[in-house]
Motif scaffolding. Structure first.
Motif, short mmCIF file in Angstrom:
data_model
loop_
_atom_site.label_atom_id
_atom_site.label_comp_id
_atom_site.label_asym_id
_atom_site.label_seq_id
_atom_site.Cartn_x
_atom_site.Cartn_y
_atom_site.Cartn_z
N GLU A 1 6.00 4.93 0.19
CA GLU A 1 5.72 3.73 0.97
C GLU A 1 6.23 4.00 2.38
O GLU A 1 7.37 4.46 2.55
N VAL B 1 0.86 -1.19 0.00
CA VAL B 1 0.00 0.00 0.00
C VAL B 1 0.89 1.24 0.00
O VAL B 1 1.74 1.41 0.87
N PRO C 1 -4.31 6.53 0.83
CA PRO C 1 -3.72 5.27 0.34
C PRO C 1 -4.00 5.07 -1.14
O PRO C 1 -5.03 5.48 -1.67
N ARG D 1 -4.09 1.90 -3.70
CA ARG D 1 -4.01 0.46 -3.88
C ARG D 1 -3.36 0.12 -5.21
O ARG D 1 -3.56 0.83 -6.21
N HIS E 1 1.05 5.62 -0.44
CA HIS E 1 0.25 6.80 -0.10
C HIS E 1 0.61 7.96 -1.03
O HIS E 1 1.78 8.13 -1.39
#
Length: 307
Positions: A268, A236, A293, A295, A238
Motif C-alpha cells: 500500500e 488500493v 493495482p 482492487r 499494488h
C-alpha cells in the motif's frame, strides 16, 4: 408481453424500513432505517452476517412481517397486496409439504397463483427437467436431498413469470452444477426486466453474479452500490514483481508492505510520490516485471465494512 411480464423500470425499493421486536427496555431494533434499490433487470446481492436483518427485511418487503415504519415500493409506487401476489418469494425456511409428491405440489402452488392446470403442469415439468429433477417428479419432498429440495423451492418461486423475485439463500446446499442451472434460470428473468434480490453467505458467488450489492451490519446498510463502486471505496494495493528479492521494500517511506513472498510484494502506498519513489528504487536494483493495482475482493470489502 404477457400480463404477468415486468415493464422496464419496475424496480424494487425500500425506504427507511424499521422493525422493532419487543418493547420497552427489551426492545430490539432488528432493522434500522434500511433503504436501498434493487433495479429492474439486475441481480442484487443482499449480504450480511447472521442477525444482520436480511431475512426480516425480505419478509417486510413481501408483507409477511409488518414494518414498524418505512415502506416498500415497486415501480416507484407503494407496493400493494396485488403486486405481491405477482412476486416470486423463496423464504429462508422451506415452505414445502414434505409428504406430497413434487409434481403435485408444484402444480398446486402454481394454480394458487392463477395458472391454469394444464399450463401449470407443463411449466412444472419443464422446470424439473431443466434443474435435473425430471426423474424425481413423483417422489415425496421428504425423500429428496436438501439440495434437491432447494431446487423444488426455487421452481415454486419462479412459476408464472413473476414480476419480481425475492429469494432468501437460494443457493444454499447446491453443488456447482446446480448453481449454474439456477443462475441461468434467474438470468432469463432479469433479461425480461425482473428485479432479483437474493441473500447469500457465499461471497464469491455474489461477487461473480451480481450487478449490485447491499451489505447489512446490525440492521443497517453499511455499503450499497455496484461491485466496481464498492471496490473503488477500498484501499488500493499494488502488486510489485521484481527480478530479485523484494525484502528491501519494507524500509521504504510511504510504503506499507502487506505481504512479501520472495520477489513478489503486495504493498500500500501513501500517495503518487511514494509510488514513484518505490518504482524508481526497484528499477535501480534491477528488473521490474510488474507494478499493477490490485482492487479489493468482495470478501475483503465485506470484512472491512461488516466486521
Amino acid at each position: 408481453m404477457s400480463p404477468m411480464s415486468t415493464a422496464q423500470g419496475e424496480g424494487l425499493e425500500v425506504r427507511s424500513l424499521v422493525r422493532v421486536f419487543g418493547s420497552g427496555g427489551t426492545a430490539v431494533r432488528a432493522v434500522d432505517d434500511v433503504s436501498f434499490h434493487a433495479p429492474a433487470g439486475l441481480l442484487t446481492g443482499f449480504v450480511g452476517g447472521n442477525g444482520a436483518g436480511k431475512t426480516s427485511t425480505m419478509r417486510m418487503m413481501m408483507g409477511v412481517l409488518a414494518p414498524s415504519s418505512g415502506e416498500t415500493l415497486f415501480g416507484g409506487r407503494p407496493v400493494t397486496a396485488a403486486d405481491r401476489r405477482t412476486f416470486g418469494y423463496m423464504p429462508e425456511e422451506r415452505g414445502l409439504y414434505p409428504k406430497q409428491p413434487v409434481l403435485d405440489q408444484l402444480v398446486y402452488l402454481a394454480r394458487l397463483r392463477g395458472i391454469p392446470a394444464a399450463t401449470a403442469r407443463a411449466e412444472v415439468l419443464d422446470h424439473l427437467a431443466r434443474l435435473g429433477l425430471a426423474d424425481r417428479a413423483r417422489e415425496h419432498v421428504e425423500k429428496l436431498s436438501l439440495g434437491n429440495q432447494q431446487r423444488v423451492q426455487i421452481i415454486a418461486a419462479v412459476m408464472g413469470s413473476p414480476r419480481a423475485l425475492i429469494l432468501d439463500e437460494p443457493f444454499s446446499g447446491l453443488d456447482p452444477a446446480a448453481v449454474d442451472g439456477m443462475v441461468d434460470l434467474l438470468r432469463e428473468h432479469t433479461s425480461r426486466g425482473v428485479p432479483v434480490l437474493f441473500s447469500s453467505h457465499q461471497l464469491d458467488l455474489v461477487e461473480r453474479l451480481c450487478e449490485r450489492l447491499v451489505i447489512l451490519r446490525q440492521g443497517k446498510v453499511v455499503a450499497d452500490g455496484t461491485p466496481a463502486s464498492l471496490a473503488a471505496r477500498g484501499v488500493v494495493r499494488h502488486r510489485l514483481v521484481l527480478s530479485g528479492d523484494a525484502g528491501w521494500v519494507r524500509g521504504m517511506d510511504g510504503v506499507h508492505a502487506v505481504d512479501i513472498d520472495g520477489s513478489v510484494a503486495l504493498v500500500e502506498v501513501s500517495d503518487d510520490d511514494a509510488a514513484r519513489r518505490l518504482l524508481g528504487a526497484a528499477l535501480d536494483r534491477g528488473g521490474v516485471h510488474e507494478f499493477s493495482p490490485v482492487r479489493p475482493s468482495l470478501t475483503e470489502i465485506y470484512r472491512e465494512v461488516a466486521a
